[in-house]
Design a protein around this motif. Structure first.
Motif, PDB file in Angstrom:
ATOM      1  N   PRO A  79       0.799  -1.222   0.000  1.00  0.00           N
ATOM      2  CA  PRO A  79       0.000   0.000   0.000  1.00  0.00           C
ATOM      3  C   PRO A  79       0.833   1.273   0.000  1.00  0.00           C
ATOM      4  O   PRO A  79       1.906   1.348   0.611  1.00  0.00           O
ATOM      5  CB  PRO A  79      -0.825  -0.130   1.285  1.00  0.00           C
ATOM      6  CG  PRO A  79      -0.990  -1.606   1.464  1.00  0.00           C
ATOM      7  CD  PRO A  79       0.330  -2.186   1.030  1.00  0.00           C
ATOM      8  N   VAL A  80       0.317   2.277  -0.715  1.00  0.00           N
ATOM      9  CA  VAL A  80       0.980   3.572  -0.857  1.00  0.00           C
ATOM     10  C   VAL A  80       0.028   4.672  -0.389  1.00  0.00           C
ATOM     11  O   VAL A  80      -1.127   4.419  -0.056  1.00  0.00           O
ATOM     12  CB  VAL A  80       1.395   3.821  -2.325  1.00  0.00           C
ATOM     13  CG1 VAL A  80       2.447   2.808  -2.770  1.00  0.00           C
ATOM     14  CG2 VAL A  80       0.180   3.775  -3.252  1.00  0.00           C
ATOM     15  N   ASP A  81       0.534   5.899  -0.366  1.00  0.00           N
ATOM     16  CA  ASP A  81      -0.300   7.025   0.053  1.00  0.00           C
ATOM     17  C   ASP A  81      -1.294   7.422  -1.037  1.00  0.00           C
ATOM     18  O   ASP A  81      -2.455   7.718  -0.765  1.00  0.00           O
ATOM     19  CB  ASP A  81       0.584   8.232   0.390  1.00  0.00           C
ATOM     20  CG  ASP A  81       1.585   7.905   1.485  1.00  0.00           C
ATOM     21  OD1 ASP A  81       1.164   7.391   2.540  1.00  0.00           O
ATOM     22  OD2 ASP A  81       2.797   8.149   1.282  1.00  0.00           O
ATOM     23  N   TRP A  82      -0.810   7.431  -2.283  1.00  0.00           N
ATOM     24  CA  TRP A  82      -1.635   7.846  -3.422  1.00  0.00           C
ATOM     25  C   TRP A  82      -1.444   6.875  -4.575  1.00  0.00           C
ATOM     26  O   TRP A  82      -0.325   6.460  -4.863  1.00  0.00           O
ATOM     27  CB  TRP A  82      -1.235   9.240  -3.894  1.00  0.00           C
ATOM     28  CG  TRP A  82      -1.696  10.346  -2.993  1.00  0.00           C
ATOM     29  CD1 TRP A  82      -1.069  10.805  -1.872  1.00  0.00           C
ATOM     30  CD2 TRP A  82      -2.886  11.126  -3.143  1.00  0.00           C
ATOM     31  NE1 TRP A  82      -1.797  11.823  -1.307  1.00  0.00           N
ATOM     32  CE2 TRP A  82      -2.924  12.048  -2.069  1.00  0.00           C
ATOM     33  CE3 TRP A  82      -3.924  11.133  -4.072  1.00  0.00           C
ATOM     34  CZ2 TRP A  82      -3.949  12.976  -1.908  1.00  0.00           C
ATOM     35  CZ3 TRP A  82      -4.958  12.061  -3.916  1.00  0.00           C
ATOM     36  CH2 TRP A  82      -4.967  12.957  -2.849  1.00  0.00           C
ATOM     37  N   VAL A  83      -2.547   6.550  -5.229  1.00  0.00           N
ATOM     38  CA  VAL A  83      -2.520   5.809  -6.489  1.00  0.00           C
ATOM     39  C   VAL A  83      -3.068   6.726  -7.573  1.00  0.00           C
ATOM     40  O   VAL A  83      -4.155   7.293  -7.419  1.00  0.00           O
ATOM     41  CB  VAL A  83      -3.370   4.526  -6.421  1.00  0.00           C
ATOM     42  CG1 VAL A  83      -3.409   3.847  -7.797  1.00  0.00           C
ATOM     43  CG2 VAL A  83      -2.840   3.574  -5.371  1.00  0.00           C
ATOM     44  N   LEU A  84      -2.320   6.883  -8.651  1.00  0.00           N
ATOM     45  CA  LEU A  84      -2.787   7.659  -9.795  1.00  0.00           C
ATOM     46  C   LEU A  84      -3.097   6.656 -10.907  1.00  0.00           C
ATOM     47  O   LEU A  84      -2.186   6.042 -11.472  1.00  0.00           O
ATOM     48  CB  LEU A  84      -1.722   8.660 -10.246  1.00  0.00           C
ATOM     49  CG  LEU A  84      -1.133   9.568  -9.153  1.00  0.00           C
ATOM     50  CD1 LEU A  84      -0.200  10.605  -9.768  1.00  0.00           C
ATOM     51  CD2 LEU A  84      -2.223  10.237  -8.342  1.00  0.00           C
ATOM     52  N   LEU A  85      -4.366   6.480 -11.186  1.00  0.00           N
ATOM     53  CA  LEU A  85      -4.806   5.520 -12.193  1.00  0.00           C
ATOM     54  C   LEU A  85      -4.873   6.233 -13.543  1.00  0.00           C
ATOM     55  O   LEU A  85      -5.734   7.091 -13.760  1.00  0.00           O
ATOM     56  CB  LEU A  85      -6.170   4.943 -11.828  1.00  0.00           C
ATOM     57  CG  LEU A  85      -6.784   3.960 -12.828  1.00  0.00           C
ATOM     58  CD1 LEU A  85      -5.891   2.739 -13.014  1.00  0.00           C
ATOM     59  CD2 LEU A  85      -8.183   3.545 -12.375  1.00  0.00           C
TER      60      LEU A  85
END
Length: 316
Positions: free
Chosen positions: A79-85
């Protein structure tokens, strides 16, 4: 357009660990955004289906490498802080494996895709309760080879105003990506759809670049396509009218003539098209409201035929 003010609470990246960002998709938008985020000091992982040697972006005549971590297997991420799809809308479902691995309790997924109904597309693919931020993307970029992106013009992201928008603006402060929170996101997303509704289908069908819109007959056809769509947009609750049509045609007229559209680039590369999420979205919404859209419906039929041919070619 005014830039978003720098928030006073933006953390000092020299004193705190950089935010962890995963970018899903290494196309034009994904590659460009991943590079800018890495150059600004963020911890960036680029999630791709096929291996890439590296990532480099050409902008303003300069080519610059971006030292992002490139991963091809969802099992290798956490898991990360932000996912940019940033996948194409038609490829959203294929990102589910990445999304399930990358999303933790505090993760926010920003959807950087064309079309409307972004949140509805993504919510079924992420863990329950994951925050999803729909994003209107104003970036003209082209994937010219695996891991190679050429940026043409613009670096703006429009998002619904609120706490998530403020956090997103803070995340990207200093990257060169300008985040604009907007109060009426329905209108914002339809305005962006407008920029695609004539340019994408017509350049893809004709296999010509933006300079084709200098032809007065092409400009007139674009105007008629957009007038059909404007009636649908208003029925959907968007504040769209003749001024938006004029603004879109002006955008086409002043765009670099050698620029293209994402749908044109996909056709030239033999990739499936995103017509169902652009022209198709207009036609389906028109059907819900009993509005006739003969020109957009005709384009959709033609685009479906081209897309079938492209898909058949990929299977051979």
């Amino acid at each position: 357009m005014a830039q978003t003010p720098q928030a006073a609470s933006v953390p000092d990246r020299a004193a705190a660990a950089p935010a962890r960002v995963a970018v899903i998709g290494a196309g034009a938008i994904g590659g460009y955004v991943a590079a800018l985020a890495r150059w600004a000091g963020l911890d960036v992982t680029l999630c791709v289906r096929s291996p890439l040697r590296d990532l480099a972006v050409e902008s303003g005549g300069e080519v610059r490498a971006a030292a992002v971590r490139i991963v091809t297997d969802p099992a290798r991420v956490t898991p990360v802080d932000w996912v940019l799809l940033t996948t194409k809308a038609q490829d959203t479902a294929s990102a589910e494996g990445w999304l399930r691995r990358l999303c933790g309790p505090e993760t926010v997924v920003a959807v950087l895709q064309n079309g409307i109904d972004q949140e509805e597309r993504v919510v079924p693919l992420v863990p329950r309760g994951t925050a999803v931020l729909p994003t209107v993307v104003y970036i003209s970029a082209e994937r010219i080879a695996p891991g190679r992106v050429r940026h043409h013009v613009a670096s703006e992201l429009h998002v619904p105003e609120g706490p998530l928008a403020d956090r997103f603006a803070a995340l990207l402060a200093g990257t060169g990506l300008r985040v604009h929170p907007v109060p009426d996101f329905t209108t914002a997303v339809w305005r962006k759809l407008f920029t695609n509704l004539a340019a994408n289908p017509l350049t893809a069908l004709l296999q010509q670049r933006i300079g084709v819109f200098a032809d007065p007959e092409m400009a007139a056809l674009s105007r008629d396509l957009l007038r059909e769509a404007a009636a649908v947009a208003r029925a959907e609750g968007a504040d769209i009218g003749e001024a938006d049509i004029a603004r879109t045609l002006e955008l086409y007229a002043h765009a670099p003539p050698d620029g293209g559209s994402s749908m044109l680039y996909d056709r030239l590369a033999g990739r499936p098209l995103e017509h169902e999420y652009l022209t198709g979205a207009v036609v389906r919404a028109a059907e819900r409201h009993g509005i006739e859209t003969p020109l957009n419906r005709m384009l959709l039929v033609l685009l479906r035929a081209v897309d079938r041919d492209l898909r058949a070619g990929r299977q051979e």
